[in-house]
Design an enzyme around this catalytic site. Structure first.
Site, PDB file in Angstrom:
ATOM      1  N   ALA A 108       0.854  -1.186   0.000  1.00  0.00           N
ATOM      2  CA  ALA A 108       0.000   0.000   0.000  1.00  0.00           C
ATOM      3  C   ALA A 108       0.890   1.236   0.000  1.00  0.00           C
ATOM      4  CB  ALA A 108      -0.878  -0.015   1.243  1.00  0.00           C
TER       5      ALA A 108
ATOM      6  N   GLY B 222       0.552  -5.234   0.717  1.00  0.00           N
ATOM      7  CA  GLY B 222      -0.563  -5.229  -0.225  1.00  0.00           C
ATOM      8  C   GLY B 222      -0.162  -5.776  -1.588  1.00  0.00           C
TER       9      GLY B 222
ATOM     10  N   GLU C 196      -0.463  -9.365  -1.288  1.00  0.00           N
ATOM     11  CA  GLU C 196      -1.887  -9.654  -1.079  1.00  0.00           C
ATOM     12  C   GLU C 196      -2.672  -9.544  -2.391  1.00  0.00           C
ATOM     13  OE1 GLU C 196      -1.904  -6.843   2.290  1.00  0.00           O
ATOM     14  OE2 GLU C 196      -3.010  -8.384   3.366  1.00  0.00           O
TER      15      GLU C 196
ATOM     16  N   GLU D 102       4.069  -5.698   7.160  1.00  0.00           N
ATOM     17  CA  GLU D 102       3.264  -4.642   7.788  1.00  0.00           C
ATOM     18  C   GLU D 102       3.547  -4.479   9.275  1.00  0.00           C
ATOM     19  OE1 GLU D 102       2.234  -6.809   5.591  1.00  0.00           O
ATOM     20  OE2 GLU D 102       0.697  -5.975   4.265  1.00  0.00           O
TER      21      GLU D 102
HETATM   22  C1  TC6 Z   1       0.463  -2.449   3.276  1.00  0.00           C
HETATM   23  O1  TC6 Z   1       0.737  -2.874   2.182  1.00  0.00           O
HETATM   24  C2  TC6 Z   1      -0.861  -2.595   3.871  1.00  0.00           C
HETATM   25  C3  TC6 Z   1      -1.905  -3.081   3.154  1.00  0.00           C
HETATM   26  C4  TC6 Z   1      -3.245  -3.179   3.732  1.00  0.00           C
HETATM   27  C5  TC6 Z   1      -4.191  -2.221   3.085  1.00  0.00           C
HETATM   28  C6  TC6 Z   1      -5.620  -2.341   3.546  1.00  0.00           C
HETATM   29  N1  TC6 Z   1       4.553   3.566   0.250  1.00  0.00           N
HETATM   30  O2  TC6 Z   1      13.210   2.039   0.901  1.00  0.00           O
HETATM   31  P1  TC6 Z   1      13.662   2.802  -0.274  1.00  0.00           P
HETATM   32  C7  TC6 Z   1       9.318   5.110  -0.876  1.00  0.00           C
HETATM   33  S1  TC6 Z   1       1.571  -1.611   4.192  1.00  0.00           S
HETATM   34  C8  TC6 Z   1       5.020   4.791  -0.024  1.00  0.00           C
HETATM   35  O3  TC6 Z   1      14.647   3.878  -0.079  1.00  0.00           O
HETATM   36  P2  TC6 Z   1      14.867   0.421  -1.370  1.00  0.00           P
HETATM   37  C9  TC6 Z   1      10.361   5.453   0.164  1.00  0.00           C
HETATM   38  O4  TC6 Z   1       9.841   6.324   1.125  1.00  0.00           O
HETATM   39  C10 TC6 Z   1       3.017  -1.516   3.199  1.00  0.00           C
HETATM   40  N2  TC6 Z   1       6.319   5.058  -0.283  1.00  0.00           N
HETATM   41  O5  TC6 Z   1      14.158   1.846  -1.455  1.00  0.00           O
HETATM   42  C11 TC6 Z   1      11.431   6.091  -0.683  1.00  0.00           C
HETATM   43  O6  TC6 Z   1      11.027   7.421  -0.957  1.00  0.00           O
HETATM   44  P3  TC6 Z   1      12.088   8.595  -1.099  1.00  0.00           P
HETATM   45  C12 TC6 Z   1       3.767  -2.789   3.196  1.00  0.00           C
HETATM   46  C13 TC6 Z   1       7.155   4.044  -0.262  1.00  0.00           C
HETATM   47  O7  TC6 Z   1      15.137   0.004  -2.743  1.00  0.00           O
HETATM   48  C14 TC6 Z   1      11.370   5.311  -1.978  1.00  0.00           C
HETATM   49  O8  TC6 Z   1      10.055   4.720  -2.012  1.00  0.00           O
HETATM   50  N3  TC6 Z   1       4.978  -2.615   2.456  1.00  0.00           N
HETATM   51  C15 TC6 Z   1       6.736   2.736   0.008  1.00  0.00           C
HETATM   52  O9  TC6 Z   1      15.958   0.476  -0.365  1.00  0.00           O
HETATM   53  C16 TC6 Z   1      12.403   4.226  -2.104  1.00  0.00           C
HETATM   54  O10 TC6 Z   1      12.345   3.397  -0.942  1.00  0.00           O
HETATM   55  C17 TC6 Z   1       6.116  -2.236   3.046  1.00  0.00           C
HETATM   56  O11 TC6 Z   1       6.164  -2.058   4.233  1.00  0.00           O
HETATM   57  C18 TC6 Z   1       5.362   2.508   0.272  1.00  0.00           C
HETATM   58  N4  TC6 Z   1       4.885   1.271   0.512  1.00  0.00           N
HETATM   59  O12 TC6 Z   1      13.777  -0.555  -0.763  1.00  0.00           O
HETATM   60  C19 TC6 Z   1       7.301  -2.076   2.154  1.00  0.00           C
HETATM   61  N5  TC6 Z   1       7.815   1.914  -0.041  1.00  0.00           N
HETATM   62  O13 TC6 Z   1      12.948   8.207  -2.247  1.00  0.00           O
HETATM   63  C20 TC6 Z   1       7.985  -0.775   2.425  1.00  0.00           C
HETATM   64  C21 TC6 Z   1       8.862   2.693  -0.348  1.00  0.00           C
HETATM   65  O14 TC6 Z   1      11.253   9.787  -1.326  1.00  0.00           O
HETATM   66  N6  TC6 Z   1       9.088  -0.534   1.524  1.00  0.00           N
HETATM   67  N7  TC6 Z   1       8.477   3.972  -0.478  1.00  0.00           N
HETATM   68  O15 TC6 Z   1      12.833   8.607   0.221  1.00  0.00           O
HETATM   69  C22 TC6 Z   1      10.294  -1.150   1.616  1.00  0.00           C
HETATM   70  O16 TC6 Z   1      10.496  -2.029   2.422  1.00  0.00           O
HETATM   71  C23 TC6 Z   1      11.388  -0.689   0.707  1.00  0.00           C
HETATM   72  O17 TC6 Z   1      11.049   0.596   0.276  1.00  0.00           O
HETATM   73  C24 TC6 Z   1      11.623  -1.573  -0.538  1.00  0.00           C
HETATM   74  C25 TC6 Z   1      12.634  -0.863  -1.466  1.00  0.00           C
HETATM   75  C26 TC6 Z   1      12.191  -2.926  -0.091  1.00  0.00           C
HETATM   76  C27 TC6 Z   1      10.347  -1.799  -1.325  1.00  0.00           C
END
Ligand code: TC6
Length: 686
Positions: free
Chosen positions: A63, A102, A105, A125
């Protein structure tokens, strides 16, 4: 379909592609595009199967986390998933990079999933204080079984494609570079063969065993300590229990209720804040993002003690050669032996192979000569904390190191500018302050001296990230960010025990707040004698001094504020408690009972105050950097967001009143922000 989602049809197979950099998060436009594309493909008679793929570096990373704080715009993810899952044509998710939250999912709403070997899938999450609220808690156990699903969701760590394949989450691993073609072919074959399409929600192979109440009871027991203070893990377990006990629709509803509880909780808000705060640390407003970095291909470390050895390991771990220099052969030998021993422990735990150990040790060059540092790119000094000694070393380095080498000091509180002044090239000097154990702790404070050049600072920050640290930038001051912030907690703790609470009560309140240990247990661990006690000048004027005089230096002497048994397990000490009581009697302060909350506020409001002071002085760039430093440097509980985020939750007026009541002067910045009704954790230095 729209700017971030496209639909193409070739030879009867529709390919829905998301292209929404950087990580294809499920933002409102992505959800809209996905829903429309799947609806269109379903309604198109020329389409016999549908593939969902992503452009760029990764499959959907989840998400869009930023959206959790605002009103829903566009279709709800659940509605998008319902459209995908209702497809009467075979649907295949083509996974590369990471399918997270998500993202996974959504993939679980397809009939099949194919992935390249380098792909990883996970439901992380929990790290945001949430549970997988798009059916993950219901669908994953149906495929992977309850124990694996619990591990994945409560641990939050993504798993590799091969493991996911073993668990039935992925149906086929396909060669790198051929993902789309393979996914299309998989989809077409399913259509041609008329393969029976079973939705994941209707499958149950994962629920065939290990679903009894004892599985959940045991899981809760095993992780009780790790759950402390967090809300999400308990809710995840409840949701999986519902997956086992209830039909899909009811379990899914239960998941929704449990998700709602979390998404509005302070704990999750704090963890979401930390997610972005951590990424923000890399941004330095006055240094351009594309500032060229100085290539760092080899490293020198001066000092083979605990810090020097730990620092060296960070670089050996990423395959960089390290020259480690000591003055005496036996100290050098001991330092190298310790590094080897630490790696051996990792090998014994099965987390490293013996070959890897040899490779890493092969990169280490022990030396007694500083001249051996003449060709390295980055030199980190990690000797005893004495300014003159460090200045002498930097003076020598000036004549030895290459002119473009970065000269870093691991000092934890000394003046980096004074160290730089010992050289003719202060622009190459920077602080790189590691936390002990340096190979484990995630925080690295990069200390920007008055004259440090932008490229040296940018490189030091990038080097920190390369070795897996969270690098936070600090200006020069006594103690930099993390140590300076925590000093007032120790002072407040020492003062508080004169008013009634015993050390163990104070520690208990800190542990209940979420710290791994309280200040007195920490003193015992570090050693009371090393916190500036000197037998020659000791004047029996503080509890700590008297304990030191009694030889109660902490764990290493089997006694400090606590008594310790042979396994170093603490118990309250009648002797130490009597010393405290004697001081209480002499203090002239009124003694009373303190609630846990009062103890917490007494100890932590001064920390908040210090944070406001150092922001006002421009030591940190932004409040969120301070919070990140405390979480990674001192184990400040992440579910509070760090001291400054927590202060906003408590209310700045309450913090100010608490400080005044305890005799502290509130920092002017704190008062200004409170008066303006602003948030402290959002403060940025202009
Ligand atoms: C969910 O899915 C819930 C669902 C239920 C719904 C009902 N959203 O980490 P990096 C940005 S909860 C928005 O440096 P990497 C990040 O801020 C979600 N932004 O890259 C950064 O921005 P900046 C579950 C996001 O290659 C840029 O992207 N998912 C999101 O080292 C690059 O990120 C997670 O928890 C996001 N979801 O790692 C996954 N993700 O450039 C969270 C990233 O402006 N993400 N950004 O600073 C990660 O773990 C890592 O970002 C990665 C990539 C492994 C995808």
């Amino acid at each position: 379909m729209n700017a971030v989602t496209t639909l193409t049809v070739e030879d009867g197979v529709a390919v829905v592609t998301i292209d929404s950099p950087p990580v294809n998060a499920l933002s409102a436009p992505v959800r809209e595009g996905l829903k429309a594309a799947f609806a269109q493909a379903e309604g198109d008679d020329a389409v016999r199967a549908i593939v969902l793929a992503c452009a760029g570096r990764t499959f959907i990373a989840g998400a869009d986390i930023r959206e959790f704080d605002s009103e829903l715009v566009g279709p709800h993810l659940h509605d998008v998933q319902a459209v995908i899952e209702a497809s009467t044509k075979p649907t295949v998710a083509a996974i590369h990079g990471t399918a997270l939250g998500g993202g996974l999912e959504v993939a679980l709403c397809c009939h099949f999933r194919v992935a390249v070997p380098s792909a990883r899938v996970g439901l992380p999450e929990v790290a945001l204080g949430l549970l997988p609220g798009a059916g993950g808690t219901q669908r994953l156990p149906r495929l992977a079984g309850v124990p694996a699903a619990l591990d994945m969701m409560v641990g939050g760590r993504p798993i590799r494609a091969d493991k996911a394949c073993e668990l039935g989450i992925i149906d086929k691993i396909v060669p790198e570079g051929e993902l789309l073609a393979e996914a299309v072919s998989y989809a077409r074959k399913a259509a041609d063969a008329g393969t029976k399409l079973v939705r994941v929600r209707d499958r149950s192979e994962g629920l065939a065993q290990d679903t009894g109440p004892e599985v959940f009871a045991e899981f809760r027991k095993k992780h009780a300590r790790a759950f402390h203070g967090f809300k999400a893990p308990a809710n995840i377990v409840k949701a999986v229990e519902a997956a086992v006990a209830l039909p899909f629709d009811e379990g899914f509803k239960r998941e929704g209720e449990l998700f709602e509880e979390l998404v509005h909780s302070n704990e999750s808000k704090a963890q979401r804040y930390q997610f972005f705060a951590e990424r923000e640390t890399a941004k330095i407003p006055d240094i351009p993002k594309d500032m060229p970095h100085i290539p760092v291909k080899s490293v020198g470390v001066i000092g083979a003690g605990t810090m020097g050895g730990g620092i060296a390991m960070n670089f050996l771990n990423i395959g960089l050669p390290v020259t480690i220099v000591e003055a005496k052969q036996e100290v050098l030998d001991r330092g190298v032996a310790t590094i080897r021993k630490n790696y051996q422990i990792t090998v014994d735990k099965g987390r490293m192979t013996a070959e890897q150990l040899d490779e890493r040790m092969g990169l280490l060059k022990p030396s007694l000569a500083m001249d051996d540092l003449a060709q390295v790119d980055l030199i980190i000094e990690a000797v005893f904390e004495k300014l003159e000694l460090k200045q002498e070393i930097f003076g020598k380095l000036d004549g030895i190191a290459r002119p473009d080498a970065i000269l870093a000091s691991n000092t934890s509180f000394l003046d980096v500018d004074a160290i730089a002044a010992a050289t003719q090239r202060p622009e190459t000097v920077v602080g790189m302050h590691f936390f002990s154990p340096a190979n484990v702790m995630k925080l690295l404070e990069v200390v920007r001296g008055e004259k440090s050049s932008d490229s040296v600072v940018a490189t030091a920050m990038a080097v920190g990230r390369r070795i897996g640290k969270v690098a936070v930038l600090s200006r020069v001051c006594d103690g930099f960010i993390a140590n300076r912030m925590m000093a007032p907690r120790m002072e407040a703790a020492q003062a508080l025990i004169l008013e009634g609470p015993m050390p163990s009560q104070v520690d208990k309140a800190m542990v209940a707040y979420g710290f791994p240990m309280g200040p007195f247990a920490m003193l015992d661990l570090v050693g009371l004698d090393v916190i500036g006690w000197d037998a020659a000048t000791s004047s029996s004027s503080t509890v700590t001094e008297v304990l030191c005089e009694m030889g109660r230096w902490g764990q290493k002497k089997s006694g400090g504020f606590y008594d310790y048994d042979e396994k170093r397990r603490p118990s309250p000490s009648p002797v130490a408690d009597q010393v405290v009581r004697d001081f209480q009697a002499k203090s002239g302060k009124q003694h009373r009972e303190f609630s846990e909350r009062e103890i917490v506020e007494r100890l932590l409001f001064p920390v908040v105050n210090e944070g406001a002071k150092l922001l006002d002085e421009g030591i940190a760039i932004r409040a969120s950097d301070v919070d990140v430093a405390l979480v990674y440097g001192y184990g400040w509980p992440v579910f509070t967001g760090g001291p400054l985020f927590w202060a906003d939750i408590v209310g700045l007026d309450r913090v100010i009143a608490g400080l005044e009541a305890a005799g502290h002067e509130p920092a002017p910045l704190l008062e200004r922000i409170a008066a303006d009704g602003r948030k402290l954790h959002q403060y940025q230095v202009a």
